[in-house]
Write a protein that holds these residues in place. Structure first.
Motif, mmCIF file in Angstrom:
data_model
loop_
_atom_site.group_PDB
_atom_site.id
_atom_site.type_symbol
_atom_site.label_atom_id
_atom_site.label_comp_id
_atom_site.label_asym_id
_atom_site.label_seq_id
_atom_site.Cartn_x
_atom_site.Cartn_y
_atom_site.Cartn_z
ATOM 1 N N GLY A 203 0.831 -1.205 0.000
ATOM 2 C CA GLY A 203 0.000 0.000 0.000
ATOM 3 C C GLY A 203 0.863 1.252 0.000
ATOM 4 O O GLY A 203 0.602 2.208 -0.749
ATOM 5 N N SER A 204 1.902 1.249 0.818
ATOM 6 C CA SER A 204 2.823 2.381 0.875
ATOM 7 C C SER A 204 3.542 2.563 -0.463
ATOM 8 O O SER A 204 3.662 3.675 -0.976
ATOM 9 N N ARG A 205 3.992 1.454 -1.018
ATOM 10 C CA ARG A 205 4.696 1.498 -2.313
ATOM 11 C C ARG A 205 3.753 1.998 -3.413
ATOM 12 O O ARG A 205 4.163 2.780 -4.279
ATOM 13 N N THR A 206 2.497 1.583 -3.378
ATOM 14 C CA THR A 206 1.515 2.031 -4.362
ATOM 15 C C THR A 206 1.335 3.547 -4.288
ATOM 16 O O THR A 206 1.299 4.229 -5.310
ATOM 17 N N ARG A 207 1.226 4.063 -3.059
ATOM 18 C CA ARG A 207 1.076 5.522 -2.904
ATOM 19 C C ARG A 207 2.321 6.260 -3.399
ATOM 20 O O ARG A 207 2.213 7.287 -4.076
ATOM 21 N N GLN A 208 3.505 5.735 -3.074
ATOM 22 C CA GLN A 208 4.753 6.366 -3.541
ATOM 23 C C GLN A 208 4.796 6.414 -5.062
ATOM 24 O O GLN A 208 5.158 7.441 -5.655
ATOM 25 N N LEU A 209 4.454 5.292 -5.682
ATOM 26 C CA LEU A 209 4.493 5.237 -7.148
ATOM 27 C C LEU A 209 3.404 6.099 -7.773
ATOM 28 O O LEU A 209 3.580 6.610 -8.881
ATOM 29 N N GLY A 210 2.304 6.276 -7.076
ATOM 30 C CA GLY A 210 1.258 7.188 -7.556
ATOM 31 C C GLY A 210 1.770 8.620 -7.601
ATOM 32 O O GLY A 210 1.545 9.346 -8.575
ATOM 33 N N TRP A 211 2.468 9.020 -6.551
ATOM 34 C CA TRP A 211 3.052 10.364 -6.535
ATOM 35 C C TRP A 211 4.153 10.496 -7.589
ATOM 36 O O TRP A 211 4.271 11.532 -8.251
ATOM 37 N N LYS A 212 4.933 9.437 -7.747
ATOM 38 C CA LYS A 212 5.990 9.463 -8.770
ATOM 39 C C LYS A 212 5.360 9.636 -10.155
ATOM 40 O O LYS A 212 5.826 10.441 -10.962
ATOM 41 N N GLN A 213 4.299 8.895 -10.400
ATOM 42 C CA GLN A 213 3.612 8.995 -11.693
ATOM 43 C C GLN A 213 3.069 10.409 -11.910
ATOM 44 O O GLN A 213 3.178 10.970 -12.999
ATOM 45 N N ARG A 214 2.527 10.990 -10.869
ATOM 46 C CA ARG A 214 2.018 12.368 -10.944
ATOM 47 C C ARG A 214 3.149 13.325 -11.307
ATOM 48 O O ARG A 214 2.994 14.191 -12.179
ATOM 49 N N ASN A 215 4.294 13.169 -10.655
ATOM 50 C CA ASN A 215 5.427 14.066 -10.914
ATOM 51 C C ASN A 215 5.976 13.885 -12.328
ATOM 52 O O ASN A 215 6.341 14.863 -12.988
ATOM 53 N N VAL A 216 6.004 12.642 -12.798
ATOM 54 C CA VAL A 216 6.457 12.388 -14.171
ATOM 55 C C VAL A 216 5.473 13.007 -15.158
ATOM 56 O O VAL A 216 5.879 13.569 -16.187
ATOM 57 N N LEU A 217 4.197 12.940 -14.860
ATOM 58 C CA LEU A 217 3.186 13.551 -15.725
ATOM 59 C C LEU A 217 3.380 15.066 -15.802
ATOM 60 O O LEU A 217 3.329 15.652 -16.891
ATOM 61 N N ILE A 218 3.656 15.686 -14.669
ATOM 62 C CA ILE A 218 3.912 17.135 -14.660
ATOM 63 C C ILE A 218 5.154 17.452 -15.489
ATOM 64 O O ILE A 218 5.147 18.385 -16.303
ATOM 65 N N ASP A 219 6.217 16.647 -15.311
ATOM 66 C CA ASP A 219 7.427 16.819 -16.136
ATOM 67 C C ASP A 219 7.107 16.670 -17.616
ATOM 68 O O ASP A 219 7.631 17.407 -18.455
ATOM 69 N N HIS A 220 6.289 15.696 -17.921
ATOM 70 C CA HIS A 220 5.896 15.426 -19.311
ATOM 71 C C HIS A 220 5.201 16.655 -19.909
ATOM 72 O O HIS A 220 5.516 17.069 -21.043
ATOM 73 N N VAL A 221 4.303 17.249 -19.162
ATOM 74 C CA VAL A 221 3.590 18.440 -19.641
ATOM 75 C C VAL A 221 4.569 19.595 -19.814
ATOM 76 O O VAL A 221 4.570 20.280 -20.846
ATOM 77 N N TYR A 222 5.427 19.812 -18.820
ATOM 78 C CA TYR A 222 6.390 20.927 -18.899
ATOM 79 C C TYR A 222 7.457 20.721 -19.983
ATOM 80 O O TYR A 222 8.071 21.683 -20.429
ATOM 81 N N SER A 223 7.666 19.493 -20.397
ATOM 82 C CA SER A 223 8.650 19.230 -21.452
ATOM 83 C C SER A 223 8.022 19.311 -22.839
ATOM 84 O O SER A 223 8.605 18.828 -23.806
ATOM 85 N N TYR B 16 5.402 17.708 -23.747
ATOM 86 C CA TYR B 16 4.964 16.343 -24.040
ATOM 87 C C TYR B 16 6.042 15.507 -24.726
ATOM 88 O O TYR B 16 5.778 14.769 -25.663
ATOM 89 N N GLN B 17 7.262 15.595 -24.191
ATOM 90 C CA GLN B 17 8.391 14.873 -24.775
ATOM 91 C C GLN B 17 8.851 13.680 -23.921
ATOM 92 O O GLN B 17 9.849 13.059 -24.247
ATOM 93 N N LYS B 18 8.153 13.383 -22.847
ATOM 94 C CA LYS B 18 8.617 12.324 -21.932
ATOM 95 C C LYS B 18 7.629 11.151 -21.907
ATOM 96 O O LYS B 18 7.241 10.667 -20.847
ATOM 97 N N HIS B 19 7.289 10.692 -23.089
ATOM 98 C CA HIS B 19 6.319 9.600 -23.208
ATOM 99 C C HIS B 19 6.819 8.316 -22.540
ATOM 100 O O HIS B 19 6.069 7.640 -21.846
ATOM 101 N N HIS B 20 8.084 7.992 -22.769
ATOM 102 C CA HIS B 20 8.636 6.735 -22.247
ATOM 103 C C HIS B 20 8.673 6.744 -20.720
ATOM 104 O O HIS B 20 8.317 5.742 -20.088
ATOM 105 N N GLN B 21 9.092 7.856 -20.127
ATOM 106 C CA GLN B 21 9.141 7.942 -18.672
ATOM 107 C C GLN B 21 7.731 7.830 -18.081
ATOM 108 O O GLN B 21 7.526 7.176 -17.063
ATOM 109 N N LEU B 22 6.792 8.489 -18.733
ATOM 110 C CA LEU B 22 5.412 8.448 -18.256
ATOM 111 C C LEU B 22 4.847 7.034 -18.369
ATOM 112 O O LEU B 22 4.200 6.535 -17.442
ATOM 113 N N GLU B 23 5.106 6.391 -19.474
ATOM 114 C CA GLU B 23 4.628 5.014 -19.674
ATOM 115 C C GLU B 23 5.258 4.073 -18.651
ATOM 116 O O GLU B 23 4.582 3.215 -18.075
#
Length: 139
Positions: free
Chosen positions: A34-54, A56-63
């Motif tokens: 459960g803790s790991r799931t929440r951590q990865l959820g936040w990580k995914q959110r941060n990667v999505l924000i990076d993807h938008v700010y880039s 939309y050039q970070k498709h692989h990281q987001l995937e």
């Protein structure tokens, strides 16, 4: 004459020991997932924000972040289902007096998972059933 106290029966306690120990381990693993799931959820959110700010050039990281979260989240859900099922069978003393019925429920879920080609679910549940029923060959 009343029924004998099940706690005075050493075979009852021998059956309960691996179930209680396995339940405690399951609780710990479920909490960690459960803790790991929440951590990865936040990580995914941060990667999505990076993807938008880039632009939309970070498709692989987001995937990658999405797949990583999905895998852990899925495993967490399977463990949580088993944990919640076991909690329903746990008594106030921390034992599982209806353990035969509980294992029957677990077997039903394993069978259903197999019929629906959800072999990963069946594999996880079988692993836990084995841990819970150590020394309990009759289960």
């Amino acid at each position: 004459m009343s029924d004998p106290d099940p706690f005075s029966n050493s075979s009852y306690l021998e059956i309960q020991k691996p179930i209680v120990k396995g339940f405690q381990e399951l609780k710990k693993v479920t909490e960690e997932l459960g803790s790991r799931t929440r951590q990865l959820g936040w990580k995914q959110r941060n990667v999505l924000i990076d993807h938008v700010y880039s632009d939309y050039q970070k498709h692989h990281q987001l995937e990658f972040a999405r797949k990583e979260w999905e895998e852990v989240s899925w495993e967490y859900k399977v463990h949580l289902i088993l944990y919640e099922l076991m909690r329903e069978y746990r008594d106030i003393y921390g034992y599982f007096p209806e353990y035969v019925e509980m294992f029957s429920q677990i077997d039903g879920i394993i069978d259903l998972a197999g019929k629906q080609d959800e072999f990963e679910i069946a594999q996880i549940l079988l692993k836990w059933k084995k841990k819970l029923s150590q020394k309990n060959d009759c289960i």
